[in-house]
Design a protein around this motif. Structure first.
Motif, PDB file in Angstrom:
ATOM      1  N   GLU A  23     -21.840 -20.691  13.621  1.00  0.00           N
ATOM      2  CA  GLU A  23     -23.015 -21.322  14.035  1.00  0.00           C
ATOM      3  C   GLU A  23     -22.672 -22.955  14.001  1.00  0.00           C
ATOM      4  N   PHE A  24     -23.081 -23.557  15.271  1.00  0.00           N
ATOM      5  CA  PHE A  24     -22.851 -24.799  15.389  1.00  0.00           C
ATOM      6  C   PHE A  24     -23.635 -25.563  14.383  1.00  0.00           C
ATOM      7  N   ASP A  25     -24.934 -25.089  13.882  1.00  0.00           N
ATOM      8  CA  ASP A  25     -25.952 -25.766  13.177  1.00  0.00           C
ATOM      9  C   ASP A  25     -25.636 -25.194  11.745  1.00  0.00           C
ATOM     10  N   PRO A  26     -24.900 -25.980  11.051  1.00  0.00           N
ATOM     11  CA  PRO A  26     -24.685 -25.502   9.516  1.00  0.00           C
ATOM     12  C   PRO A  26     -25.968 -25.166   8.831  1.00  0.00           C
ATOM     13  N   ASP A  27     -27.029 -25.692   9.164  1.00  0.00           N
ATOM     14  CA  ASP A  27     -28.331 -25.348   8.497  1.00  0.00           C
ATOM     15  C   ASP A  27     -28.377 -23.772   8.744  1.00  0.00           C
ATOM     16  N   MET A  28     -28.146 -23.228   9.596  1.00  0.00           N
ATOM     17  CA  MET A  28     -28.411 -21.830   9.741  1.00  0.00           C
ATOM     18  C   MET A  28     -27.445 -21.028   8.873  1.00  0.00           C
ATOM     19  N   HIS A  29     -26.244 -21.345   8.176  1.00  0.00           N
ATOM     20  CA  HIS A  29     -25.379 -20.529   7.570  1.00  0.00           C
ATOM     21  C   HIS A  29     -26.179 -19.839   6.568  1.00  0.00           C
ATOM     22  N   LYS A  30     -27.213 -20.230   5.781  1.00  0.00           N
ATOM     23  CA  LYS A  30     -27.897 -19.550   4.638  1.00  0.00           C
ATOM     24  C   LYS A  30     -28.673 -18.513   5.200  1.00  0.00           C
TER      25      LYS A  30
ATOM     26  N   GLN B 173     -18.813 -19.519   9.883  1.00  0.00           N
ATOM     27  CA  GLN B 173     -18.220 -20.858   9.873  1.00  0.00           C
ATOM     28  C   GLN B 173     -18.881 -21.696  10.961  1.00  0.00           C
ATOM     29  N   THR B 174     -18.541 -22.832  10.915  1.00  0.00           N
ATOM     30  CA  THR B 174     -19.014 -23.831  11.832  1.00  0.00           C
ATOM     31  C   THR B 174     -18.238 -23.849  13.041  1.00  0.00           C
ATOM     32  N   LEU B 175     -18.676 -23.531  14.136  1.00  0.00           N
ATOM     33  CA  LEU B 175     -18.064 -23.777  15.530  1.00  0.00           C
ATOM     34  C   LEU B 175     -18.809 -24.488  16.600  1.00  0.00           C
ATOM     35  N   ASP B 176     -18.470 -25.721  16.878  1.00  0.00           N
ATOM     36  CA  ASP B 176     -18.774 -26.357  18.171  1.00  0.00           C
ATOM     37  C   ASP B 176     -17.707 -26.041  19.234  1.00  0.00           C
ATOM     38  N   VAL B 177     -17.966 -25.325  20.259  1.00  0.00           N
ATOM     39  CA  VAL B 177     -16.992 -24.814  21.159  1.00  0.00           C
ATOM     40  C   VAL B 177     -16.543 -26.149  21.844  1.00  0.00           C
ATOM     41  N   LEU B 178     -17.196 -27.375  21.831  1.00  0.00           N
ATOM     42  CA  LEU B 178     -16.888 -28.513  22.351  1.00  0.00           C
ATOM     43  C   LEU B 178     -15.600 -29.031  21.558  1.00  0.00           C
ATOM     44  N   ASP B 179     -15.711 -28.622  20.503  1.00  0.00           N
ATOM     45  CA  ASP B 179     -14.421 -29.424  19.711  1.00  0.00           C
ATOM     46  C   ASP B 179     -13.193 -28.721  20.035  1.00  0.00           C
ATOM     47  N   LYS B 180     -12.137 -29.281  20.281  1.00  0.00           N
ATOM     48  CA  LYS B 180     -10.744 -28.937  20.952  1.00  0.00           C
ATOM     49  C   LYS B 180     -10.273 -27.747  20.250  1.00  0.00           C
ATOM     50  N   THR B 181     -10.333 -27.760  18.868  1.00  0.00           N
ATOM     51  CA  THR B 181      -9.747 -26.482  18.233  1.00  0.00           C
ATOM     52  C   THR B 181     -10.866 -25.568  17.930  1.00  0.00           C
TER      53      THR B 181
ATOM     54  N   GLY C  47     -10.685  -4.383  15.146  1.00  0.00           N
ATOM     55  CA  GLY C  47     -10.333  -5.786  15.037  1.00  0.00           C
ATOM     56  C   GLY C  47     -11.349  -6.621  14.752  1.00  0.00           C
ATOM     57  N   SER C  48     -11.431  -7.737  14.974  1.00  0.00           N
ATOM     58  CA  SER C  48     -12.372  -8.752  14.670  1.00  0.00           C
ATOM     59  C   SER C  48     -13.014  -9.512  16.009  1.00  0.00           C
ATOM     60  N   VAL C  49     -14.449  -9.536  15.709  1.00  0.00           N
ATOM     61  CA  VAL C  49     -15.337 -10.063  16.877  1.00  0.00           C
ATOM     62  C   VAL C  49     -15.926 -11.436  16.313  1.00  0.00           C
ATOM     63  N   LEU C  50     -15.583 -12.562  17.110  1.00  0.00           N
ATOM     64  CA  LEU C  50     -15.861 -13.718  16.676  1.00  0.00           C
ATOM     65  C   LEU C  50     -17.384 -13.917  17.618  1.00  0.00           C
ATOM     66  N   GLU C  51     -18.346 -14.207  16.769  1.00  0.00           N
ATOM     67  CA  GLU C  51     -19.604 -14.595  17.339  1.00  0.00           C
ATOM     68  C   GLU C  51     -19.861 -16.064  17.711  1.00  0.00           C
ATOM     69  N   VAL C  52     -20.222 -16.504  18.873  1.00  0.00           N
ATOM     70  CA  VAL C  52     -20.378 -17.621  19.035  1.00  0.00           C
ATOM     71  C   VAL C  52     -21.853 -17.977  19.123  1.00  0.00           C
ATOM     72  N   GLY C  53     -22.390 -18.994  18.509  1.00  0.00           N
ATOM     73  CA  GLY C  53     -23.725 -19.274  18.229  1.00  0.00           C
ATOM     74  C   GLY C  53     -24.715 -17.975  17.666  1.00  0.00           C
ATOM     75  N   SER C  54     -24.364 -17.732  16.536  1.00  0.00           N
ATOM     76  CA  SER C  54     -24.859 -16.668  15.653  1.00  0.00           C
ATOM     77  C   SER C  54     -26.732 -17.023  15.527  1.00  0.00           C
TER      78      SER C  54
ATOM     79  N   TRP D 124     -16.779  -8.742  11.544  1.00  0.00           N
ATOM     80  CA  TRP D 124     -17.680  -9.686  12.379  1.00  0.00           C
ATOM     81  C   TRP D 124     -17.645 -11.004  11.530  1.00  0.00           C
ATOM     82  N   GLN D 125     -17.168 -11.804  12.669  1.00  0.00           N
ATOM     83  CA  GLN D 125     -17.178 -13.533  12.131  1.00  0.00           C
ATOM     84  C   GLN D 125     -18.173 -14.213  12.648  1.00  0.00           C
ATOM     85  N   PRO D 126     -19.340 -14.402  12.107  1.00  0.00           N
ATOM     86  CA  PRO D 126     -20.318 -15.072  12.533  1.00  0.00           C
ATOM     87  C   PRO D 126     -20.033 -16.715  12.547  1.00  0.00           C
TER      88      PRO D 126
END
Ligand SMILES: C[S@@+](CC[C@H](N)C(=O)[O-])C[C@H]1O[C@@H](n2cnc3c(N)ncnc32)[C@H](O)[C@@H]1O
Length: 216
Positions: free
Chosen positions: A71-78, A96-104, A42-49, A67-69
């Motif tokens: 990161e809250f800070d898009p500068d880290m995506h590279k 992908q960008t994920l801020d867990v404080l975002d509702k979705t 299955g898929s693993v979502l990593e929060v704060g890669s 593996w789905q990385p």
């Protein structure tokens, strides 16, 4: 879930890789632990890669997973992409960008075969609201039987597990009074509120713990 699209590795500059020295020390013990927990495909979502080093190390060694990385800070995506390219991993999808404080949690909504959420060294270095949002999101998006896996330092019954952790906690709080090493009792209670039962507390090197919360 959509077919696992591995990243296009052309035009990736490996100089974009950033380094978190702790990852070199902890990636192998964490991998050994994940092998005992992440049994099903299955898929693993990593929060704060962060730098992306963890996912690039784990994914090729856990080939039954996608593996789905994130990161809250898009500068880290590279950096995340460069580490994935360096590993030649075919089962890492683009960050992908994920801020867990975002509702979705859009990346989580896109993963209908989600089996786990993994987050290393996030809950002590963010305000408690981030921990609450992480658990709320895990309770919402994980299927029954799915797991939330946390790695990092924790306090047990109000006591740091080592003097070095007490020093680290003091340092965190000096950086931001809302940061700090979390108490195992508090995260366990939060888990219960979010439909997540604490299943495993594993001692890890350097006075860290790995925790598994199971979605019931
Ligand atoms: C110390 S780094 C940990 C990076 C990596 N997981 C590791 O173990 O080296 C803390 C992480 O918390 C993430 N973070 C901070 N606030 C966040 C939020 N609101 N939602 C999601 N992640 C957040 C940061 O983006 C960063 O990646």
């Amino acid at each position: 879930m959509e077919p696992a699209l591995s990243m296009a590795y052309d035009d990736i500059d490996l100089n974009d890789r950033r380094f978190a020295p702790s990852v070199m020390r902890n990636r192998e013990p964490i991998l050994d632990f994940l092998k005992t927990v992440l049994i099903e495909p299955g898929s693993v979502l990593e929060v704060g890669s962060g730098t992306g080093e963890h996912g690039a190390w784990f994914a090729p060694r856990l080939p039954h997973l996608t593996w789905q990385p994130t990161e809250f800070d898009p500068d880290m995506h590279k950096s995340i992409t460069a580490w994935a390219a360096d590993a030649g991993a075919e089962n890492i999808v683009p960050p992908q960008t994920l801020d867990v404080l975002d509702k979705t949690w859009l990346p989580a909504e896109g993963l209908d075969d989600l089996v786990a959420i993994f987050s290393s060294c996030v809950v002590h270095i963010t305000p408690w609201a981030v921990t609450e949002a992480l658990f709320r999101g895990a309770g919402k998006y994980l299927p029954t039987g799915g797991s939330l896996i946390l790695y990092g330092p924790f306090i047990i019954d109000g006591e740091p597990t080592a003097p070095s952790n007490a020093d680290f906690d003091a340092w965190l709080r000096s950086q931001d009074p809302d940061w700090g090493i979390r108490d195992l009792n508090d995260v366990t209670e939060l888990g219960e509120d979010c439909g997540l039962t604490r299943e495993t507390v594993a001692q890890m090197p350097a006075n860290n713990l790995s925790l598994v919360f199971r979605r019931i």
